[in-house]
Design a protein around this motif. Structure first.
Motif, short mmCIF file in Angstrom:
data_model
loop_
_atom_site.label_atom_id
_atom_site.label_comp_id
_atom_site.label_asym_id
_atom_site.label_seq_id
_atom_site.Cartn_x
_atom_site.Cartn_y
_atom_site.Cartn_z
N ILE A 61 59.92 76.93 52.48
CA ILE A 61 59.54 77.13 51.09
C ILE A 61 60.71 76.64 50.24
CG2 ILE A 61 58.73 78.77 49.37
CD1 ILE A 61 56.89 78.32 51.84
N ILE A 62 60.59 75.44 49.71
CA ILE A 62 61.73 74.77 49.11
C ILE A 62 61.46 74.26 47.69
CG2 ILE A 62 62.95 74.10 51.20
CD1 ILE A 62 60.38 71.84 49.53
N ALA A 63 60.29 74.53 47.12
CA ALA A 63 59.92 73.94 45.84
C ALA A 63 60.74 74.48 44.67
CB ALA A 63 58.43 74.16 45.57
N ASN A 64 61.46 75.60 44.86
CA ASN A 64 62.28 76.15 43.78
C ASN A 64 63.69 75.57 43.78
OD1 ASN A 64 62.77 77.46 46.21
ND2 ASN A 64 63.55 79.30 45.21
N ARG A 65 63.98 74.63 44.66
CA ARG A 65 65.30 74.02 44.72
C ARG A 65 65.41 72.86 43.74
NH1 ARG A 65 66.36 73.10 51.17
NH2 ARG A 65 66.29 75.29 51.86
#
Length: 273
Positions: A61-65
């Motif tokens: 889950i990396i979309a907030n980076r």
């Protein structure tokens, strides 16, 4: 798009060869001066559970980076999805895949996070993979979630007690919890219809993303399809069989198909490109 075509062609060749592959309780943006949504959201009813960055990274889950190739891929997907939804005046999108293990829940959660980073709207992600709910697990909330959507469906529990915010502004999750064998009956029940109508029409600035089960494994998706504006199909690179693709296309022929997302590519493993 070329990578998707290449993956589908490769899938056809492989299948022909016999290969397989602490609480706070408005979970919507309050209008600011001039009628524009505010950048910040004040949570007065929705429970807030902060996420662990290491758990998110482990679960892809990396979309907030920021400055991350995988997050960039989801930002590109977000832009394309928003353009399509705005042009058709859609506000709800269901994410499915031909079969299990193709990354649809990871894609749905990452897309919801990426969409929520735009300040012009809020996002509600609903886990409707009722037989195998996983969104709460991807967030690392296995021990935090005491009630889910099934509890709302079968009791008089207020919806506000089921919703959670994962510590990310403008994003709210309606989680599942335990698997439900009577999933298709739940999805077609009058109370579910009322719920979907409420959450998709209550706030005009809200986008609703539904994580649905694989379309080829049960009739759950078909039972739910009249309630959603459009579908996004998740396909696994070198993992989705030609027969499954053909079956998924047939089952989804009467719905608005927003597009296809390719996961597990060679470029950035585990992320759509």
């Amino acid at each position: 798009m070329e990578k998707i075509k290449e993956a589908l062609d490769r899938a056809r060749r492989e299948r022909s060869a016999g290969q397989v592959a602490a609480p706070r309780r408005v979970e919507h943006a309050q209008p600011a001066a001039g009628g524009q949504p505010a950048a910040a959201v004040r949570y007065t009813q929705t429970r807030v559970i902060p996420t662990d960055p290491q758990v998110l990274e482990h679960n892809r889950i990396i979309a907030n980076r920021d400055r991350d190739p995988g997050a960039d891929a989801f930002r590109m997907l977000r832009t394309r999805v928003l353009q399509l939804m705005r042009s058709h005046r859609w506000n709800s999108l269901a994410v499915t895949s031909p079969g299990p293990g193709e990354g649809k829940s990871v894609t749905a959660l990452n897309l919801a996070i990426s969409l929520s980073r735009e300040v012009n709207h809020t996002v509600l992600l609903v886990d409707l993979d009722l037989r195998r709910p996983t969104v709460h697990s991807l967030l690392g909330f296995e021990n935090e979630i005491e009630v889910g959507i099934a509890d709302y469906m079968f009791t008089e529990l207020p919806l506000s007690q089921v919703l959670i915010n994962p510590g990310m502004d403008r994003l709210v999750i309606l989680p599942g919890r335990d698997g439900q064998e009577e999933a298709s009956e739940m999805l077609s029940a009058p109370k579910m219809h009322q719920l979907i109508d409420d959450i998709t029409h209550r706030y005009p600035e809200r986008l609703v993303i539904f994580d649905l089960p694989p379309v080829c494994t049960t009739d759950d998706v078909l039972a739910f399809s009249p309630l959603v504006d459009a579908f996004l199909l998740v396909v696994r690179d070198a993992g989705t069989r030609q027969q499954e693709l053909r079956q998924a296309a047939e089952l989804l022929k009467d719905v608005n198909l927003a597009g296809t997302v390719l996961t597990m590519t060679d470029g950035v493993a585990g992320y759509p490109l």
